[in-house]
Design an enzyme around this catalytic site. Sequence first.
Site, PDB file in Angstrom:
ATOM      1  N   GLU A   1      -8.114   6.231  -6.112  1.00  0.00           N
ATOM      2  CA  GLU A   1      -7.405   6.250  -7.312  1.00  0.00           C
ATOM      3  C   GLU A   1      -8.457   6.309  -8.460  1.00  0.00           C
ATOM      4  OE1 GLU A   1      -8.980   1.695  -7.041  1.00  0.00           O
ATOM      5  OE2 GLU A   1      -8.655   3.202  -6.516  1.00  0.00           O
TER       6      GLU A   1
ATOM      7  N   HIS B   1       0.813  -0.759  -0.143  1.00  0.00           N
ATOM      8  CA  HIS B   1       0.023  -0.108   0.099  1.00  0.00           C
ATOM      9  C   HIS B   1       0.675   1.148  -0.731  1.00  0.00           C
ATOM     10  CE1 HIS B   1      -3.404  -1.792   0.099  1.00  0.00           C
ATOM     11  NE2 HIS B   1      -3.410  -3.016   1.403  1.00  0.00           N
TER      12      HIS B   1
END
Length: 353
Positions: free
Chosen positions: A270, A240
Site C-alpha cells: 500500500e 482483500h
Amino acid sequence: MKIVNPNFNPAAVKPAGPDQAARSRVLTDFVTDLLKLVSFIATQTEPRDSQEFCNRLGRFGADVTSENDPARLNNLRNTCMRASEDFFEYWRRHLHERDQEFRDLIEILMTAVQTINRDNQNFNATLAQSNARLNSYCDLSDIRDLKLRLREEVTNLQSTIQEKQRLDQAQAAEFDRRISALQSRLQVVEQQAATDGLTGIYNRATLDLKLRELVSRSQPFVLAMFDIDNFKLINDQYGHQVGDQVIIATARALKEATRSNDFVARYGGEEFVVLHIGSRAALSMPRFNYLLENLSRTPFSFPSLGLTKEITFTLSCGLTQFRSDDSVETLISRADTALYQAKKQGKNRLIVG
C-alpha cells in the site's frame, strides 16, 4: 489446475486443547514458511505482477498467523490457493509468449536469408544465360543480325534487373512489416514489465532505475512517499478485493494530482512514491497537502451484496528533496523516516525530512 485435499473434513475439526494448540502453531509455522518459499519462486519470474502476488502472499501469511476460526482459515486457504493457481497459470502463459516471440524473430531472419539466397541464385542464373548468349554472338557474321540480338539482350537484361529490384522492394517491405509488428509486441511486453499489474502505474524496479538516473545527473527533484493509513483494517473489515480497489483508487488520485512529467510508482503493498521533477520541498508541499485533504473528504464507493457502500480513507506522506550528496539509499531512508513520523503523529499528514 485445482489442488484439493480429499481427506479434509471441516466437521472433524475439534476444539483446540494443549496438544491441538501446539499442532496449530506447528502448522502455522509450516504455512508461513511455505508462503515464503512460493514468494521466493515468484520473485525470480519476469511477469509484471509478481510483486503484487508476493504482497498478497504476505497478507495471507499475516491473516493465517492471527486467525483462529476454522471456517475463516478454510476460506483463507481457498483464496490463497486460487491466487497461487491464477499467478502460476499467468506465469506459464508468459513464458510461452516470450518463447513464441523469439521463434517469430528467428523465422523472420531465416526467411529473409533463404529468400535473398534463392533470388540471387535465380538472378545469377539469368546473368549466366545472358553471358552465354553474348559469347555465341561473336560468331555472327551479319552485323545487322548482331545489332538486333544485342538490342534484344539489353532489353531482356533491363527487364530482369527491374524485376529483381521490384521483388527486392516487395520483400524488403514485407520484412519491414513483420519486424515492425514484432517490435510493437516487444514494446508492449516492455511496457508491461515496467508497470505494476494492479494499478498500471510504474513498479518498484522502474522506480529504482529512474531514481538512479536522476541522482547520477544531480537533477533537482522531490521524493514523496505515501502510505495508505489503516490499510490492514480495510482488508480485515471489507476483504482483500476492496483493499485492491482502494490501492487502485490511490494510484489514480496520485496520477491526477501530479504533472505529466512527474513520476508515479507503486513502491510495494500500500506504499507509493511520487517524484516531483525539477521541484523543491517548499513548492511541492502545498500540492501534496491539498491531495491529502481532498482524498480524506472524498468517499470511495464499492459494491457489496448488491448494494453500494462508501468508505473514506487517508494517506500519510514523508517528503524530502534531493541533496547534492544524496545516494538513492539516503534519499529513500530520509523519506521513509519522515513517513514514519507522519504515522506516529496521527496519520493523514505530511512531514518533511
